[in-house]
Design a protein around this motif. Structure first.
Motif, PDB file in Angstrom:
ATOM      1  N   CYS A 237       0.854  -1.202   0.000  1.00 55.31           N
ATOM      2  CA  CYS A 237       0.000   0.000   0.000  1.00 55.31           C
ATOM      3  C   CYS A 237       0.886   1.247   0.000  1.00 55.31           C
ATOM      4  N   ILE A 238       1.445   1.566  -1.158  1.00 60.22           N
ATOM      5  CA  ILE A 238       2.409   2.660  -1.301  1.00 60.22           C
ATOM      6  C   ILE A 238       1.787   3.769  -2.133  1.00 60.22           C
ATOM      7  N   SER A 239       1.769   4.968  -1.596  1.00 58.99           N
ATOM      8  CA  SER A 239       1.235   6.109  -2.340  1.00 58.99           C
ATOM      9  C   SER A 239       2.254   6.580  -3.370  1.00 58.99           C
ATOM     10  N   GLU A 240       1.809   6.722  -4.585  1.00 56.46           N
ATOM     11  CA  GLU A 240       2.676   7.146  -5.690  1.00 56.46           C
ATOM     12  C   GLU A 240       2.540   8.654  -5.878  1.00 56.46           C
ATOM     13  N   GLU A 241       3.405   9.401  -5.209  1.00 59.82           N
ATOM     14  CA  GLU A 241       3.324  10.860  -5.216  1.00 59.82           C
ATOM     15  C   GLU A 241       4.300  11.489  -6.197  1.00 59.82           C
ATOM     16  N   GLY A 242       5.137  10.680  -6.827  1.00 56.93           N
ATOM     17  CA  GLY A 242       6.097  11.187  -7.803  1.00 56.93           C
ATOM     18  C   GLY A 242       5.788  10.705  -9.202  1.00 56.93           C
ATOM     19  N   GLU A 243       6.840  10.551 -10.010  1.00 55.47           N
ATOM     20  CA  GLU A 243       6.667  10.153 -11.401  1.00 55.47           C
ATOM     21  C   GLU A 243       6.504   8.643 -11.571  1.00 55.47           C
ATOM     22  N   ASP A 244       7.035   7.863 -10.637  1.00 56.68           N
ATOM     23  CA  ASP A 244       6.978   6.402 -10.752  1.00 56.68           C
ATOM     24  C   ASP A 244       5.595   5.905 -10.326  1.00 56.68           C
ATOM     25  N   LEU A 245       4.820   5.401 -11.289  1.00 58.87           N
ATOM     26  CA  LEU A 245       3.461   4.936 -11.024  1.00 58.87           C
ATOM     27  C   LEU A 245       3.394   3.404 -10.987  1.00 58.87           C
ATOM     28  N   SER A 246       4.493   2.766 -10.595  1.00 58.02           N
ATOM     29  CA  SER A 246       4.519   1.311 -10.487  1.00 58.02           C
ATOM     30  C   SER A 246       4.932   0.850  -9.085  1.00 58.02           C
ATOM     31  N   LEU A 247       4.939   1.768  -8.118  1.00 50.86           N
ATOM     32  CA  LEU A 247       5.400   1.438  -6.768  1.00 50.86           C
ATOM     33  C   LEU A 247       4.382   0.611  -5.995  1.00 50.86           C
ATOM     34  N   ALA A 248       3.098   0.924  -6.150  1.00 55.89           N
ATOM     35  CA  ALA A 248       2.055   0.245  -5.382  1.00 55.89           C
ATOM     36  C   ALA A 248       1.809  -1.157  -5.918  1.00 55.89           C
ATOM     37  N   THR A 249       1.740  -2.117  -4.988  1.00 54.93           N
ATOM     38  CA  THR A 249       1.448  -3.502  -5.368  1.00 54.93           C
ATOM     39  C   THR A 249       0.290  -4.074  -4.552  1.00 54.93           C
ATOM     40  N   GLY A 250      -0.333  -3.247  -3.734  1.00 56.04           N
ATOM     41  CA  GLY A 250      -1.452  -3.700  -2.912  1.00 56.04           C
ATOM     42  C   GLY A 250      -2.670  -4.027  -3.751  1.00 56.04           C
ATOM     43  N   GLY A 251      -3.682  -4.612  -3.101  1.00 58.09           N
ATOM     44  CA  GLY A 251      -4.901  -4.986  -3.799  1.00 58.09           C
ATOM     45  C   GLY A 251      -5.572  -3.809  -4.478  1.00 58.09           C
ATOM     46  N   ASN A 252      -6.066  -4.033  -5.706  1.00 59.36           N
ATOM     47  CA  ASN A 252      -6.751  -3.023  -6.517  1.00 59.36           C
ATOM     48  C   ASN A 252      -5.824  -1.944  -7.056  1.00 59.36           C
ATOM     49  N   SER A 253      -4.510  -2.076  -6.847  1.00 55.91           N
ATOM     50  CA  SER A 253      -3.589  -1.116  -7.464  1.00 55.91           C
ATOM     51  C   SER A 253      -3.418  -1.458  -8.938  1.00 55.91           C
ATOM     52  N   ASN A 254      -2.912  -0.484  -9.697  1.00 50.09           N
ATOM     53  CA  ASN A 254      -2.789  -0.702 -11.138  1.00 50.09           C
ATOM     54  C   ASN A 254      -1.593   0.096 -11.649  1.00 50.09           C
ATOM     55  N   ASN A 255      -0.663  -0.583 -12.290  1.00 53.37           N
ATOM     56  CA  ASN A 255       0.494   0.105 -12.866  1.00 53.37           C
ATOM     57  C   ASN A 255       0.058   1.097 -13.944  1.00 53.37           C
ATOM     58  N   GLY A 256       0.707   2.252 -13.956  1.00 51.47           N
ATOM     59  CA  GLY A 256       0.399   3.246 -14.978  1.00 51.47           C
ATOM     60  C   GLY A 256      -0.637   4.260 -14.540  1.00 51.47           C
ATOM     61  N   VAL A 257      -1.321   4.006 -13.429  1.00 52.14           N
ATOM     62  CA  VAL A 257      -2.238   4.991 -12.863  1.00 52.14           C
ATOM     63  C   VAL A 257      -1.702   5.376 -11.482  1.00 52.14           C
ATOM     64  N   ARG A 258      -2.154   6.511 -10.981  1.00 50.10           N
ATOM     65  CA  ARG A 258      -1.628   7.004  -9.705  1.00 50.10           C
ATOM     66  C   ARG A 258      -2.444   6.414  -8.547  1.00 50.10           C
ATOM     67  N   ASP A 259      -1.771   5.565  -7.745  1.00 51.34           N
ATOM     68  CA  ASP A 259      -2.401   4.971  -6.567  1.00 51.34           C
ATOM     69  C   ASP A 259      -2.047   5.792  -5.336  1.00 51.34           C
ATOM     70  N   LEU A 260      -3.062   6.218  -4.601  1.00 52.97           N
ATOM     71  CA  LEU A 260      -2.881   6.966  -3.355  1.00 52.97           C
ATOM     72  C   LEU A 260      -3.621   6.225  -2.260  1.00 52.97           C
ATOM     73  N   TRP A 261      -3.010   6.092  -1.081  1.00 50.21           N
ATOM     74  CA  TRP A 261      -3.580   5.273  -0.017  1.00 50.21           C
ATOM     75  C   TRP A 261      -3.877   6.103   1.223  1.00 50.21           C
ATOM     76  N   SER A 262      -5.088   5.969   1.726  1.00 49.91           N
ATOM     77  CA  SER A 262      -5.449   6.572   3.002  1.00 49.91           C
ATOM     78  C   SER A 262      -4.838   5.753   4.135  1.00 49.91           C
ATOM     79  N   ALA A 263      -4.472   6.430   5.225  1.00 52.61           N
ATOM     80  CA  ALA A 263      -3.917   5.715   6.381  1.00 52.61           C
ATOM     81  C   ALA A 263      -4.999   4.997   7.179  1.00 52.61           C
ATOM     82  N   ASN A 264      -6.259   5.207   6.813  1.00 54.53           N
ATOM     83  CA  ASN A 264      -7.377   4.559   7.496  1.00 54.53           C
ATOM     84  C   ASN A 264      -7.254   3.035   7.399  1.00 54.53           C
ATOM     85  N   THR A 265      -7.596   2.340   8.464  1.00 49.53           N
ATOM     86  CA  THR A 265      -7.497   0.876   8.481  1.00 49.53           C
ATOM     87  C   THR A 265      -8.841   0.196   8.739  1.00 49.53           C
TER      88      THR A 265
END
Length: 345
Positions: A237-265
């Protein structure tokens, strides 16, 4: 005769004591003027803040419940761990947080303008604020009868480049595909223009704005797809705040789009009915909202269905050649239930 005098004296004493007692609890005060002593109505309530608006990079508007004047004001950078410290002073010096708020670690001079209604004050800063940076305004105001209010309010630097965003998909379920990967709730956005996400907030009506997601100060481009994952659960669950849009690997993430994660659990949406709201917290303006209720029967019990905006692909193609009017209205008929597809319009 003696008994009568005693009765009269007792009556006078009782009346005097009663009068003093009543006078002491009546909502009146007095002040000395050139004409003598004047009784003043008892207004002992401090003025209250009605609203706060970041007007520009160099000004902040605060509206109060009544007319006020400023006794003092200072702007200071907000410093994590210092400005929000809960440590108390054990001597006559200021506590860490109060020292920071009052400019003890660097301050920006402030001037104040009274606006036409007399209840709104425009706090003007000697130097401009920076987009995405946190600040704290510390001030003391006084109403017309001398009641004071001391306050400190935190806000982010003015963002003149809010991007035009529309919601294109809402996934309200939660499931585990294995012990480390979870498909959690998300809201998908399409950017209709370039801009910076600072000062935007996403929240659900069921949980309230205080538990919403604050977007980071991130530059986005027209045509970009943004996935806001409303719950952090599992690995990647990695927020992609820069140019690299392949950092997130958590569920429902998608390479090439910007994944942002809330700290809510915890669960953050009500399946039966809810409303998602995107707001500019600087101005208080609601930019987008989407409500669901009875037309989501398929989604309520499904972990593979989501609510999807039917015209999102058409809008994406249209925006390549022309400017899209914003805000872009969408009623219940604009949405459908389909197999969830995060990052794909």
């Amino acid at each position: 005769m003696k008994n009568l005098k005693t009765i009269i004296l007792s009556f006078i004493q009782t009346a005097l004591i009663t009068g003093i007692t009543l006078f002491s609890v009546m909502p009146f005060s007095c002040k000395v003027t050139t004409e003598g002593i004047q009784l003043v109505g008892g207004d002992y309530a401090s003025p209250q803040i009605e609203s706060i608006e970041v007007v520009s990079e160099k000004s902040l508007r605060v509206t109060f419940s009544e007319k006020v004047k400023v006794s003092g004001a200072v702007l200071s950078p907000f410093m994590e761990g210092i400005s929000d410290s809960i440590e108390h002073s054990e001597n006559i010096e200021l506590s860490t947080a109060l020292k920071a708020a009052s400019g003890g670690y660097g301050k920006i001079p402030v001037t104040v303008d009274n606006e036409d209604d007399g209840e709104s004050l425009l706090f003007n800063f000697a130097s401009p604020t920076t987009v995405g940076k946190a600040y704290e305004l510390y001030a003391v105001v006084e109403d017309q009868v001398g009641n004071t209010l001391t306050f400190a309010t935190k806000f982010s630097g003015y963002n003149p480049r809010i991007p035009k965003l529309i919601m294109t998909e809402v996934f309200i379920s939660n499931e585990s595909s294995n012990k480390t990967k979870y498909r959690t709730e998300f809201v998908e956005f399409l950017a209709l223009s370039d801009g910076n996400l600072s000062n935007l907030k996403l929240y659900s009506a069921s949980k309230g704005i205080d538990k919403g997601y604050d977007f980071p100060s991130v530059e986005v481009r027209k045509g970009e797809i943004i996935l806001v994952h409303l719950r952090t659960k599992g690995e990647g669950c990695i927020s992609e705040e820069g140019e690299d849009l392949s950092l997130a690997t958590g569920g429902n993430s998608n390479n090439g789009v910007r994944d942002l994660w809330s700290a809510n659990t915890e669960a953050c949406l009500t399946k039966a009915a809810d409303t998602m709201v995107l707001i500019n917290v600087g101005s208080g303006q609601i930019l987008e909202q989407m409500s669901y209720d009875e037309f989501t029967n398929e989604v309520k019990s499904s972990v593979t269905k989501s609510l999807q905006r039917q015209d999102s692909k058409r809008i994406y193609e249209k925006m390549k050649s022309q400017e899209i009017e914003y805000p872009l209205p969408a009623g219940a008929s604009s949405w459908k239930t389909d197999t969830y597809s995060p990052g794909t319009l």
